[in-house]
Design a protein around this motif. Sequence first.
Motif, mmCIF file in Angstrom:
data_model
loop_
_atom_site.group_PDB
_atom_site.id
_atom_site.type_symbol
_atom_site.label_atom_id
_atom_site.label_comp_id
_atom_site.label_asym_id
_atom_site.label_seq_id
_atom_site.Cartn_x
_atom_site.Cartn_y
_atom_site.Cartn_z
ATOM 1 N N LEU A 1 27.146 -16.974 -1.716
ATOM 2 C CA LEU A 1 26.589 -15.858 -2.480
ATOM 3 C C LEU A 1 27.210 -14.539 -2.045
ATOM 4 C CD1 LEU A 1 24.497 -14.856 -4.559
ATOM 5 C CD2 LEU A 1 22.878 -14.669 -2.663
ATOM 6 N N LYS A 2 27.355 -14.343 -0.757
ATOM 7 C CA LYS A 2 27.962 -13.100 -0.262
ATOM 8 C C LYS A 2 29.428 -12.999 -0.670
ATOM 9 C CE LYS A 2 29.230 -10.477 3.839
ATOM 10 N NZ LYS A 2 30.343 -9.927 3.097
ATOM 11 N N GLU A 3 30.182 -14.073 -0.488
ATOM 12 C CA GLU A 3 31.607 -14.055 -0.831
ATOM 13 C C GLU A 3 31.813 -13.862 -2.330
ATOM 14 O OE1 GLU A 3 34.000 -13.814 1.275
ATOM 15 O OE2 GLU A 3 32.818 -14.213 3.056
ATOM 16 N N PHE A 4 31.051 -14.588 -3.140
ATOM 17 C CA PHE A 4 31.176 -14.436 -4.587
ATOM 18 C C PHE A 4 30.754 -13.041 -5.031
ATOM 19 C CE2 PHE A 4 30.458 -19.267 -5.180
ATOM 20 C CZ PHE A 4 31.820 -19.520 -5.105
ATOM 21 N N SER A 5 29.696 -12.519 -4.429
ATOM 22 C CA SER A 5 29.226 -11.177 -4.800
ATOM 23 C C SER A 5 30.269 -10.119 -4.479
ATOM 24 C CB SER A 5 27.912 -10.845 -4.082
ATOM 25 O OG SER A 5 26.889 -11.714 -4.494
ATOM 26 N N ASP A 6 30.877 -10.229 -3.303
ATOM 27 C CA ASP A 6 31.927 -9.272 -2.922
ATOM 28 C C ASP A 6 33.120 -9.363 -3.869
ATOM 29 O OD1 ASP A 6 30.318 -8.513 -0.805
ATOM 30 O OD2 ASP A 6 31.512 -9.544 0.728
ATOM 31 N N ALA A 7 33.555 -10.589 -4.159
ATOM 32 C CA ALA A 7 34.707 -10.777 -5.051
ATOM 33 C C ALA A 7 34.373 -10.333 -6.474
ATOM 34 C CB ALA A 7 35.160 -12.234 -5.029
ATOM 35 N N ALA A 8 33.163 -10.607 -6.924
ATOM 36 C CA ALA A 8 32.748 -10.197 -8.277
ATOM 37 C C ALA A 8 32.718 -8.676 -8.393
ATOM 38 C CB ALA A 8 31.385 -10.790 -8.613
ATOM 39 N N ALA A 9 32.278 -8.013 -7.345
ATOM 40 C CA ALA A 9 32.250 -6.545 -7.345
ATOM 41 C C ALA A 9 33.654 -5.966 -7.427
ATOM 42 C CB ALA A 9 31.537 -6.032 -6.098
ATOM 43 N N ARG A 10 34.638 -6.711 -6.916
ATOM 44 C CA ARG A 10 36.035 -6.277 -7.005
ATOM 45 C C ARG A 10 36.656 -6.690 -8.333
ATOM 46 N NH1 ARG A 10 36.034 -8.360 -1.677
ATOM 47 N NH2 ARG A 10 37.168 -10.197 -2.390
ATOM 48 N N GLY A 11 35.878 -7.348 -9.197
ATOM 49 C CA GLY A 11 36.366 -7.693 -10.526
ATOM 50 C C GLY A 11 36.908 -9.096 -10.693
ATOM 51 N N GLY B 1 38.099 -13.885 -0.991
ATOM 52 C CA GLY B 1 36.639 -13.919 -1.100
ATOM 53 C C GLY B 1 36.165 -15.057 -1.980
ATOM 54 N N TYR B 2 36.854 -15.260 -3.090
ATOM 55 C CA TYR B 2 36.482 -16.345 -3.989
ATOM 56 C C TYR B 2 36.707 -17.699 -3.315
ATOM 57 C CZ TYR B 2 36.602 -19.691 -7.777
ATOM 58 O OH TYR B 2 36.379 -20.796 -8.558
ATOM 59 N N ASP B 3 37.883 -17.874 -2.723
ATOM 60 C CA ASP B 3 38.198 -19.146 -2.063
ATOM 61 C C ASP B 3 37.232 -19.441 -0.920
ATOM 62 O OD1 ASP B 3 40.287 -19.589 -3.808
ATOM 63 O OD2 ASP B 3 41.817 -18.829 -2.435
ATOM 64 N N GLU B 4 36.887 -18.419 -0.148
ATOM 65 C CA GLU B 4 35.914 -18.604 0.931
ATOM 66 C C GLU B 4 34.543 -18.963 0.366
ATOM 67 O OE1 GLU B 4 36.248 -14.928 3.017
ATOM 68 O OE2 GLU B 4 38.197 -15.461 3.873
ATOM 69 N N GLY B 5 34.196 -18.370 -0.772
ATOM 70 C CA GLY B 5 32.932 -18.692 -1.429
ATOM 71 C C GLY B 5 32.889 -20.138 -1.888
ATOM 72 N N VAL B 6 33.978 -20.614 -2.459
ATOM 73 C CA VAL B 6 34.049 -22.017 -2.901
ATOM 74 C C VAL B 6 33.900 -22.955 -1.706
ATOM 75 C CG1 VAL B 6 35.571 -23.788 -3.887
ATOM 76 C CG2 VAL B 6 35.410 -21.536 -4.971
ATOM 77 N N ALA B 7 34.604 -22.643 -0.632
ATOM 78 C CA ALA B 7 34.530 -23.493 0.566
ATOM 79 C C ALA B 7 33.104 -23.513 1.124
ATOM 80 C CB ALA B 7 35.515 -22.997 1.622
#
Length: 107
Positions: free
Chosen positions: A46-56, A29-35
Amino acid sequence: MRTLHPPFLRRSLSVLVLAGSLLTSAWAGYDEGVAAYQRGRHDVALKEFSDAAARGDARAQRSLGLMHERGDGVPRDPALAVEWYRKAIAQGLECAQYNLAFATSRP
């Protein structure tokens, strides 16, 4: 000759496999967000970072802080940026301390 593994070893291996798959999904999720961010697709980032952030994922939390601080794909919100930086710091992401110091030093 067949080797028999003690039950605790099988359980330990199962836990490691599960932990590895969870870690891999957080990184994905983080890597996809960066890309997406690099392509200018702030909505996807925003969606990818939010999902990854929710997972910690602390890196994703810092990235959300940056997006809110800069107003990239979201309304600029320095107070929300500070919240995200603090969450990342609480998880041990030291580079977020710089972001927090910089965000709180501006008027």
